[in-house]
Motif scaffolding. Structure first.
Motif, PDB file in Angstrom:
ATOM      1  N   ARG A 163     -63.128  55.888  69.010  1.00 28.49           N
ATOM      2  CA  ARG A 163     -61.936  55.551  69.960  1.00 28.49           C
ATOM      3  C   ARG A 163     -61.136  54.637  69.272  1.00 28.49           C
ATOM      4  N   TRP A 164     -60.974  54.137  68.134  1.00 30.54           N
ATOM      5  CA  TRP A 164     -59.945  53.412  67.404  1.00 30.54           C
ATOM      6  C   TRP A 164     -58.472  54.068  67.675  1.00 30.54           C
ATOM      7  N   ASN A 165     -58.933  55.298  67.611  1.00 30.40           N
ATOM      8  CA  ASN A 165     -57.474  56.361  67.363  1.00 30.40           C
ATOM      9  C   ASN A 165     -56.699  56.326  68.729  1.00 30.40           C
ATOM     10  N   ASP A 166     -57.267  55.815  69.724  1.00 29.96           N
ATOM     11  CA  ASP A 166     -56.755  55.738  71.013  1.00 29.96           C
ATOM     12  C   ASP A 166     -55.604  54.622  71.065  1.00 29.96           C
ATOM     13  N   VAL A 167     -55.586  53.849  70.161  1.00 30.73           N
ATOM     14  CA  VAL A 167     -54.726  52.625  70.174  1.00 30.73           C
ATOM     15  C   VAL A 167     -53.558  52.949  69.700  1.00 30.73           C
ATOM     16  N   ILE A 168     -53.442  54.088  68.992  1.00 29.20           N
ATOM     17  CA  ILE A 168     -52.295  54.769  68.194  1.00 29.20           C
ATOM     18  C   ILE A 168     -51.628  55.679  69.093  1.00 29.20           C
ATOM     19  N   ILE A 169     -52.103  56.280  70.406  1.00 29.35           N
ATOM     20  CA  ILE A 169     -51.530  57.205  71.007  1.00 29.35           C
ATOM     21  C   ILE A 169     -50.186  56.888  71.518  1.00 29.35           C
ATOM     22  N   PRO A 170     -49.836  55.576  71.825  1.00 29.21           N
ATOM     23  CA  PRO A 170     -48.257  55.214  72.239  1.00 29.21           C
ATOM     24  C   PRO A 170     -47.199  55.662  71.101  1.00 29.21           C
ATOM     25  N   GLY A 171     -47.626  55.902  69.911  1.00 27.40           N
ATOM     26  CA  GLY A 171     -47.142  56.475  68.769  1.00 27.40           C
ATOM     27  C   GLY A 171     -46.170  57.526  69.253  1.00 27.40           C
ATOM     28  N   PHE A 172     -46.701  58.654  69.775  1.00 27.02           N
ATOM     29  CA  PHE A 172     -46.189  59.770  70.094  1.00 27.02           C
ATOM     30  C   PHE A 172     -44.922  59.758  70.981  1.00 27.02           C
ATOM     31  N   MET A 173     -44.837  58.821  71.844  1.00 27.38           N
ATOM     32  CA  MET A 173     -43.621  58.418  72.697  1.00 27.38           C
ATOM     33  C   MET A 173     -42.692  57.822  71.975  1.00 27.38           C
ATOM     34  N   VAL A 174     -43.292  56.591  71.446  1.00 32.34           N
ATOM     35  CA  VAL A 174     -42.245  55.569  70.516  1.00 32.34           C
ATOM     36  C   VAL A 174     -41.621  56.446  69.479  1.00 32.34           C
ATOM     37  N   SER A 175     -42.453  57.271  68.692  1.00 33.87           N
ATOM     38  CA  SER A 175     -41.430  57.996  67.529  1.00 33.87           C
ATOM     39  C   SER A 175     -40.721  58.973  68.159  1.00 33.87           C
ATOM     40  N   LEU A 176     -40.988  59.549  69.378  1.00 35.47           N
ATOM     41  CA  LEU A 176     -40.126  60.615  69.943  1.00 35.47           C
ATOM     42  C   LEU A 176     -38.868  59.934  70.337  1.00 35.47           C
ATOM     43  N   TYR A 177     -38.877  58.580  70.766  1.00 39.75           N
ATOM     44  CA  TYR A 177     -37.863  57.985  71.307  1.00 39.75           C
ATOM     45  C   TYR A 177     -36.892  57.625  70.178  1.00 39.75           C
ATOM     46  N   PHE A 178     -37.425  57.215  69.059  1.00 37.96           N
ATOM     47  CA  PHE A 178     -36.624  57.106  67.955  1.00 37.96           C
ATOM     48  C   PHE A 178     -35.996  58.095  67.395  1.00 37.96           C
TER      49      PHE A 178
ATOM     50  N   LEU B  13     -32.259  50.383  62.568  1.00 38.15           N
ATOM     51  CA  LEU B  13     -33.181  49.367  63.138  1.00 38.15           C
ATOM     52  C   LEU B  13     -32.531  48.057  63.531  1.00 38.15           C
ATOM     53  N   HIS B  14     -33.010  47.318  64.616  1.00 36.34           N
ATOM     54  CA  HIS B  14     -32.532  45.826  64.764  1.00 36.34           C
ATOM     55  C   HIS B  14     -33.875  45.194  65.040  1.00 36.34           C
ATOM     56  N   GLN B  15     -33.705  43.744  64.923  1.00 40.59           N
ATOM     57  CA  GLN B  15     -34.742  42.874  65.107  1.00 40.59           C
ATOM     58  C   GLN B  15     -35.526  43.313  66.519  1.00 40.59           C
ATOM     59  N   GLN B  16     -34.578  43.126  67.351  1.00 40.29           N
ATOM     60  CA  GLN B  16     -35.218  43.440  68.819  1.00 40.29           C
ATOM     61  C   GLN B  16     -35.657  44.726  69.098  1.00 40.29           C
ATOM     62  N   ASP B  17     -35.976  45.678  67.945  1.00 41.59           N
ATOM     63  CA  ASP B  17     -36.846  46.842  68.138  1.00 41.59           C
ATOM     64  C   ASP B  17     -38.248  46.475  67.928  1.00 41.59           C
ATOM     65  N   ALA B  18     -38.440  45.330  67.817  1.00 40.97           N
ATOM     66  CA  ALA B  18     -40.064  45.054  67.391  1.00 40.97           C
ATOM     67  C   ALA B  18     -40.533  45.029  69.021  1.00 40.97           C
ATOM     68  N   VAL B  19     -39.938  45.048  69.970  1.00 43.36           N
ATOM     69  CA  VAL B  19     -40.389  45.230  71.129  1.00 43.36           C
ATOM     70  C   VAL B  19     -41.281  46.531  71.269  1.00 43.36           C
ATOM     71  N   HIS B  20     -40.852  47.595  70.767  1.00 40.83           N
ATOM     72  CA  HIS B  20     -41.517  48.944  70.670  1.00 40.83           C
ATOM     73  C   HIS B  20     -43.174  48.685  70.162  1.00 40.83           C
ATOM     74  N   LEU B  21     -43.469  47.714  69.511  1.00 43.54           N
ATOM     75  CA  LEU B  21     -44.839  47.395  69.222  1.00 43.54           C
ATOM     76  C   LEU B  21     -45.678  47.000  70.516  1.00 43.54           C
ATOM     77  N   LEU B  22     -45.018  46.590  71.414  1.00 43.36           N
ATOM     78  CA  LEU B  22     -45.635  46.228  72.638  1.00 43.36           C
ATOM     79  C   LEU B  22     -46.551  47.459  73.415  1.00 43.36           C
ATOM     80  N   PRO B  23     -46.210  48.534  73.477  1.00 47.03           N
ATOM     81  CA  PRO B  23     -47.448  49.586  73.830  1.00 47.03           C
ATOM     82  C   PRO B  23     -48.662  49.314  73.041  1.00 47.03           C
ATOM     83  N   PHE B  24     -48.393  49.352  71.920  1.00 47.63           N
ATOM     84  CA  PHE B  24     -49.597  49.223  70.950  1.00 47.63           C
ATOM     85  C   PHE B  24     -50.557  48.376  71.366  1.00 47.63           C
TER      86      PHE B  24
END
Length: 396
Positions: free
Chosen positions: A75-90, A102-113
């Motif tokens: 089940r640990w792989n579920d933690v990186i599932i948001p990576g599909f949409m985050v990487s698609l956005y970038f 990349l900007h400093q404020q892009d760190a907000v995209h770590l929030l889904p994880f």
């Protein structure tokens, strides 16, 4: 029993296919990363996307009846599932920006994880064997309720991530279609229509996963059984892989300043018409003078016949900065660069249709169009008639 074995066969085949395709695409992306000039954000985004897909496929094999892996990782792989949409956005962001960084404020995209990890923490704190259901253990009702709430919250979060990042991608694509009209006279290959399809594809596939998981939680059978499992697992990496290996940002680096300034200038001042530029760098008489120069230079040189004409080359031809040309087009003529050049091309085509017996496709190429379909669409939009109807009506 036979049906179960058949379903497992298709499931394993689908996972193996997805893994093979993803590894192939990832190797291709790594080669492109070495060979391609900057910017490379779109390549890095797809590397992240396929790395997540590879990890997910390996996880499916690791906890199947084919291999035996320690249950502590279940089940640990579920933690990186948001990576599909985050990487698609970038990926979308990189292809719709002239100089993506990349900007400093892009760190907000770590929030889904982080939120996903928080929701799954009660589950992940269980011993691996209990987490996978290999052994039973004593769990208090309170803790079981906490697990259930966390699991539900995780899937609600995943739906929110899909909606949020899907909306961001769609908004950027719509805005991109407006931007390229300020820069290019030929939109072929620059509208990123294929990316519209890819965004829709991943949203549909993700929605299928959510519906399937919800159905299984309610005790229903999985809708991704048998050959459907194979089709689902292979469709995503194949559809994205084809374009990930070929995609290049369509906006040139010099367009960044033009588009940024145009956006600022098109912001209406309070109490003024939205069609007027808010912070114009030119006086009204300057705009009139440059508009006249533009018209004379375009007519004398028939510059619209250049298939590759863009804002920068036209601005250079009339010796003004691109941002001033954009300002003249938007304030004086009230149209984008693309619409202005196409109008000139259609006017030229109308005369050739009357004055010559040249075929329509030759005329479309002569006046600067790269595709007959684009020519026909633009011609009818301007004249409300097809080229054939125009010739038949006006030719003596």
């Amino acid at each position: 029993m036979m049906e179960i074995h058949e379903n497992l066969y298709w499931e394993h085949l689908g996972v193996a296919g997805a893994l093979a395709v993803s590894v192939f695409v990832l190797l291709g992306l790594l080669m492109r990363l070495r060979e391609s000039p900057p910017p490379k954000m779109h390549i890095w985004a797809m590397i992240a996307f396929f790395a997540v897909n590879i990890f997910d496929a390996i996880n499916s094999f690791a906890f199947s009846d084919v291999f035996s892996v320690s249950n502590r990782f279940f089940r640990w792989n579920d933690v990186i599932i948001p990576g599909f949409m985050v990487s698609l956005y970038f990926f979308v962001r990189a292809l719709t920006h002239s100089a993506p960084t990349l900007h400093q404020q892009d760190a907000v995209h770590l929030l889904p994880f982080a939120l996903g990890l928080f929701c799954l923490t009660p589950t992940l704190l269980l011993p691996g064997d209990m987490r996978r259901g290999v052994v039973d253990g004593a769990i208090s009702d309170t803790y079981q309720q906490l697990i259930n709430v966390g699991e539900t919250a995780f899937w609600i979060l995943w739906i929110a991530i899909l909606t949020f990042y899907g909306t961001l991608c769609i908004k950027r694509l719509v805005h991109h279609k407006q931007n390229i009209r300020h820069v290019f006279s030929d939109l072929e290959g620059r509208t990123l229509r294929w990316l519209d399809g890819l965004v829709a594809t991943i949203l549909i596939l993700a929605a299928i996963v959510i519906i399937d998981e919800v159905r299984q939680l309610m005790g229903a059978a999985s809708i991704r059984d048998g050959i459907w499992s194979l089709l689902y697992d292979v469709t995503l990496p194949v559809s994205f892989g084809i374009f990930a290996l070929r995609a290049n940002p369509p906006l040139p680096d010099w367009s960044e300043q033009v588009l940024a300034e145009t956006k600022k200038l098109e912001t209406p001042m309070r109490g003024t018409s939205p069609s007027r530029y808010a912070r114009s760098g030119l006086r009204p008489e300057d705009i009139d003078r440059l508009a006249l120069r533009l018209e004379h230079r375009m007519t004398d040189g028939q510059l619209w016949r250049d298939h590759g004409l863009n804002l920068r080359t036209l601005a250079s031809a009339i010796s003004i900065p691109p941002i001033h040309l954009s300002e003249v087009l938007n304030t004086k003529l009230g149209m984008s660069f693309y619409d202005y050049v196409n109008q000139c091309r259609i006017r030229d085509a109308c005369e050739l249709l009357i004055q010559s017996d040249t075929s329509i496709i030759e005329i479309s190429e002569t006046v600067g169009f790269n595709a007959k379909s684009t020519f026909n669409t633009s011609f009818k939009k301007v004249t409300d008639r097809t080229p054939s109807q125009w010739r038949a009506t006006h030719k003596p």
